[in-house]
Design a protein around this motif. Sequence first.
Motif, PDB file in Angstrom:
ATOM      1  N   ALA A 186       0.816  -1.204   0.000  1.00 46.54           N
ATOM      2  CA  ALA A 186       0.000   0.000   0.000  1.00 46.54           C
ATOM      3  C   ALA A 186       0.855   1.261   0.000  1.00 46.54           C
ATOM      4  N   GLN A 187       2.087   1.159   0.499  1.00 45.18           N
ATOM      5  CA  GLN A 187       2.940   2.336   0.616  1.00 45.18           C
ATOM      6  C   GLN A 187       3.621   2.661  -0.707  1.00 45.18           C
ATOM      7  N   THR A 188       3.464   3.896  -1.134  1.00 43.46           N
ATOM      8  CA  THR A 188       4.144   4.380  -2.322  1.00 43.46           C
ATOM      9  C   THR A 188       5.171   5.395  -1.882  1.00 43.46           C
ATOM     10  N   ALA A 189       6.343   5.346  -2.484  1.00 48.42           N
ATOM     11  CA  ALA A 189       7.403   6.305  -2.178  1.00 48.42           C
ATOM     12  C   ALA A 189       7.783   7.020  -3.462  1.00 48.42           C
ATOM     13  N   PHE A 190       8.358   8.202  -3.298  1.00 48.49           N
ATOM     14  CA  PHE A 190       8.729   9.016  -4.440  1.00 48.49           C
ATOM     15  C   PHE A 190      10.150   9.519  -4.273  1.00 48.49           C
ATOM     16  N   ALA A 191      10.937   9.406  -5.338  1.00 49.20           N
ATOM     17  CA  ALA A 191      12.269  10.003  -5.387  1.00 49.20           C
ATOM     18  C   ALA A 191      12.146  11.241  -6.265  1.00 49.20           C
ATOM     19  N   ILE A 192      12.472  12.392  -5.699  1.00 45.38           N
ATOM     20  CA  ILE A 192      12.290  13.672  -6.383  1.00 45.38           C
ATOM     21  C   ILE A 192      13.659  14.280  -6.652  1.00 45.38           C
TER      22      ILE A 192
ATOM     23  N   ASN B 184       3.122   1.891  19.472  1.00 45.94           N
ATOM     24  CA  ASN B 184       1.708   2.066  19.753  1.00 45.94           C
ATOM     25  C   ASN B 184       1.175   3.321  19.058  1.00 45.94           C
ATOM     26  N   PHE B 185       1.548   3.458  17.801  1.00 45.93           N
ATOM     27  CA  PHE B 185       1.191   4.607  16.985  1.00 45.93           C
ATOM     28  C   PHE B 185       0.251   4.147  15.880  1.00 45.93           C
ATOM     29  N   THR B 186      -0.821   4.911  15.654  1.00 46.10           N
ATOM     30  CA  THR B 186      -1.768   4.576  14.604  1.00 46.10           C
ATOM     31  C   THR B 186      -1.663   5.616  13.494  1.00 46.10           C
ATOM     32  N   PRO B 187      -0.964   5.280  12.394  1.00 50.09           N
ATOM     33  CA  PRO B 187      -0.849   6.254  11.302  1.00 50.09           C
ATOM     34  C   PRO B 187      -2.164   6.394  10.543  1.00 50.09           C
ATOM     35  N   THR B 188      -2.445   7.612  10.115  1.00 47.55           N
ATOM     36  CA  THR B 188      -3.623   7.847   9.293  1.00 47.55           C
ATOM     37  C   THR B 188      -3.238   8.144   7.851  1.00 47.55           C
ATOM     38  N   ARG B 189      -2.011   8.581   7.639  1.00 45.66           N
ATOM     39  CA  ARG B 189      -1.536   8.873   6.293  1.00 45.66           C
ATOM     40  C   ARG B 189      -0.016   8.849   6.307  1.00 45.66           C
ATOM     41  N   THR B 190       0.557   8.309   5.238  1.00 49.59           N
ATOM     42  CA  THR B 190       2.007   8.255   5.111  1.00 49.59           C
ATOM     43  C   THR B 190       2.398   8.662   3.703  1.00 49.59           C
ATOM     44  N   THR B 191       3.358   9.557   3.611  1.00 46.69           N
ATOM     45  CA  THR B 191       3.927   9.919   2.321  1.00 46.69           C
ATOM     46  C   THR B 191       5.436   9.878   2.464  1.00 46.69           C
ATOM     47  N   LEU B 192       6.087   9.019   1.693  1.00 52.25           N
ATOM     48  CA  LEU B 192       7.539   8.927   1.721  1.00 52.25           C
ATOM     49  C   LEU B 192       8.104   9.630   0.495  1.00 52.25           C
ATOM     50  N   GLU B 193       8.959  10.597   0.724  1.00 54.91           N
ATOM     51  CA  GLU B 193       9.571  11.344  -0.354  1.00 54.91           C
ATOM     52  C   GLU B 193      11.067  11.413  -0.104  1.00 54.91           C
ATOM     53  N   LEU B 194      11.823  10.968  -1.083  1.00 58.86           N
ATOM     54  CA  LEU B 194      13.271  11.078  -1.035  1.00 58.86           C
ATOM     55  C   LEU B 194      13.672  12.197  -1.978  1.00 58.86           C
TER      56      LEU B 194
END
Length: 137
Positions: free
Chosen positions: A86-92, A119-129
């Motif tokens: 489900a996780q998408t990452a982006f190299a910019i 014990n963390f509940t993420p609601t949104r994740t965006t990975l950007e390099l």
Amino acid sequence: MNHSHQDTSPPRALTKNEALVYGILNATDQPLSAYAILDQLRDDGLRAPVQVYRALDRLLEFGLAHRLESLNAFVACNHDHPEEAAQTAFAICESCGKVTEFTDPSLDEYLAHWAKSENFTPTRTTLELRGLCAACR
């Protein structure tokens, strides 16, 4: 972006505005702001930013586009995402602006493990390099 699809038409029925916005995003490998999209579509009848934002919201919902948080800009999705990744990452690239999209199931596994251990509940994740692409190095 390097698109893996031979046919660049959207894979589902879109409204006219959604199709226009998708076409602009799909035609470039550069991230575009909503206002840059609007500027390119004025001759096609789009006059108000709200028209572009509505179309972008639907494209995001359909998985046809992604929002780059750090740039407040949008890119077309350039490949199908496996259900397990489900996780998408982006190299910019900070020089030419090219965006490369990628997924990796290990990203999901690592983030899920970390969230559980903290014990963390993420609601949104965006990975950007951010850095330099091979062509600009």
